[in-house]
Scaffold this active site. Sequence first.
Site, mmCIF file in Angstrom:
data_model
loop_
_atom_site.group_PDB
_atom_site.id
_atom_site.type_symbol
_atom_site.label_atom_id
_atom_site.label_comp_id
_atom_site.label_asym_id
_atom_site.label_seq_id
_atom_site.Cartn_x
_atom_site.Cartn_y
_atom_site.Cartn_z
ATOM 1 N N ARG A 44 0.950 -1.182 -0.112
ATOM 2 C CA ARG A 44 -0.041 0.127 0.090
ATOM 3 C C ARG A 44 0.891 1.195 0.104
ATOM 4 N NH1 ARG A 44 -1.039 1.982 5.199
ATOM 5 N NH2 ARG A 44 -3.040 2.633 4.305
ATOM 6 N N LEU A 45 0.415 2.354 -0.401
ATOM 7 C CA LEU A 45 0.650 3.883 -0.172
ATOM 8 C C LEU A 45 -0.129 4.462 0.712
ATOM 9 C CD1 LEU A 45 2.252 4.838 -3.593
ATOM 10 C CD2 LEU A 45 3.362 4.564 -1.584
ATOM 11 N N ASP A 46 0.170 5.287 1.829
ATOM 12 C CA ASP A 46 -0.757 6.138 2.693
ATOM 13 C C ASP A 46 -1.241 6.923 1.642
ATOM 14 O OD1 ASP A 46 -0.121 4.803 4.710
ATOM 15 O OD2 ASP A 46 1.951 5.840 4.783
ATOM 16 N N TRP A 47 -2.573 7.379 2.251
ATOM 17 C CA TRP A 47 -3.453 8.337 1.231
ATOM 18 C C TRP A 47 -2.597 9.403 1.112
ATOM 19 C CZ3 TRP A 47 -4.866 13.358 2.573
ATOM 20 C CH2 TRP A 47 -4.693 13.769 3.701
ATOM 21 N N SER A 49 0.522 9.882 0.399
ATOM 22 C CA SER A 49 1.901 9.648 -0.416
ATOM 23 C C SER A 49 1.348 9.102 -1.843
ATOM 24 C CB SER A 49 2.331 8.298 0.159
ATOM 25 O OG SER A 49 3.144 8.471 1.452
#
Length: 195
Positions: A44-47, A49
Amino acid sequence: MTKEFKYIIFHKPYGVLSQFTQESPQHITLKDYIDVPDVYPVGRLDWDSEGLMLLTNNGPLQHRLSNPRFGHQRTYWVQVERIPDPEAINKLCTGVEIQNYRTRPAQIRLFLEEPTVSERNPPIRVRKNIPTAWLEMTLTEGKNRQVRRMTAALGFPTLRLIRISIAHLQLKGLQPGEWRNLTQSEIKDLEKSRI
């Protein structure tokens, strides 16, 4: 019948959740951009990022890429407050203590000139009296918010974070919100690699 595997790379914009399920009406998710059924994000990528995400329906590959045991490289361009000195760069390279954990060695490079990146919406906050710098950080682990915690621990808060590669897969050519299928050669490299 043999299942046909799908492989997609996506340039995740800022403010998008790395999932297809909407938790509340104001959340923007992957389904707002990707209309391919039965693919799931690898990691995942944080919101807050941006950058490269891989999506697939290949479960074993997804497991291998998500499992920290397999330690594949991920490269980020990171804009930070202030300009890290050689001592800070060396600490980032050798490992930083974050939340009772010492990060693995990383490859760090300070950009001498700002890299060419797409505009972010909304733009980062700018403080006239505090300079910023860009780092290229290549890690082989993916702890929760690790890059942000590493830079903050040394006094250089992350302002913007863009993942530009996962192993040999590159973000090049994709604008925020765009996605494409992997090429046959990218798929072959992905399947034969030990990542």
